[in-house]
Design an enzyme around this catalytic site. Structure first.
Site, mmCIF file in Angstrom:
data_model
loop_
_atom_site.group_PDB
_atom_site.id
_atom_site.type_symbol
_atom_site.label_atom_id
_atom_site.label_comp_id
_atom_site.label_asym_id
_atom_site.label_seq_id
_atom_site.Cartn_x
_atom_site.Cartn_y
_atom_site.Cartn_z
ATOM 1 N N GLY A 43 0.893 -0.962 0.227
ATOM 2 C CA GLY A 43 0.315 -0.391 0.136
ATOM 3 C C GLY A 43 1.237 1.640 0.461
ATOM 4 O O GLY A 43 0.413 2.493 -1.020
ATOM 5 N N CYS A 44 1.698 1.160 0.679
ATOM 6 C CA CYS A 44 2.781 2.499 0.531
ATOM 7 C C CYS A 44 3.656 2.921 -0.096
ATOM 8 O O CYS A 44 3.243 4.022 -1.103
ATOM 9 C CB CYS A 44 3.782 2.103 1.790
ATOM 10 S SG CYS A 44 2.737 2.078 3.689
ATOM 11 N N THR A 45 4.269 1.625 -1.241
ATOM 12 C CA THR A 45 4.383 1.426 -2.625
ATOM 13 C C THR A 45 3.727 2.229 -3.855
ATOM 14 O O THR A 45 3.750 2.854 -4.239
ATOM 15 C CB THR A 45 5.148 -0.260 -3.040
ATOM 16 O OG1 THR A 45 5.619 0.038 -2.477
ATOM 17 C CG2 THR A 45 5.466 0.663 -4.374
#
Length: 153
Positions: A43-45
């Site tokens: 998700g952070c990517t």
């Protein structure tokens, strides 16, 4: 935890390559701060790539954008290089900024409780006041929504 129209808590954080960012020094530019749990997780990517892809549009609108997590500068630099990120990533290794913004929360995954960063985005206006807050962010479409809100300031 700051609320709408509150003055955003000021900070100075390392931004890599020997640079530091002080929030109050960015005025009168509006600022987007997106807090994310960890470098190089799915998700952070997606979120960091999404903001990176929109950086030219944010810049045209005069808006500064920064990602913030508790990862180290070296972790941020590896993440940025691996994923070709253009959005600046700030390191809050000691967690004070996460505490000041109320994003360091008790989380639950697979029945285990732990402390971590709740994915949250703050839009700060040119006077340093919080204009919008997105808590428990779902990544798809989020970056575009933030851009529209920033343009509307």
């Amino acid at each position: 935890m700051p609320d709408l129209s509150d003055t955003a808590p000021d900070f100075t954080l390392p931004a890599g390559q020997g640079h530091e960012i002080t929030l109050s020094a960015l005025r009168p530019a509006p600022v987007v701060l997106f807090f994310y749990p960890r470098d190089d997780t799915p998700g952070c990517t997606k979120e960091s790539i999404g903001f990176s892809e929109l950086m030219p549009t944010f810049e045209q609108a005069g808006v500064q954008v920064f990602g913030v997590s508790k990862d180290s500068i070296s972790s941020h630099e590896k993440f940025a290089t691996k994923r070709n990120l253009t959005v600046p990533l700030l390191s809050d290794e000691h967690g004070q900024v996460c505490e000041d913004y109320g994003v360091w929360k008790e989380k639950n995954m697979y029945g285990k409780t732990y402390m971590g960063i709740e994915r949250t985005t703050f839009l700060i206006d040119g006077n340093g006041r919080i204009a919008r807050v997105w808590r428990k962010v779902k990544v798809p479409g989020h970056m575009e929504e933030v851009l529209e809100a920033a343009r509307a300031l």
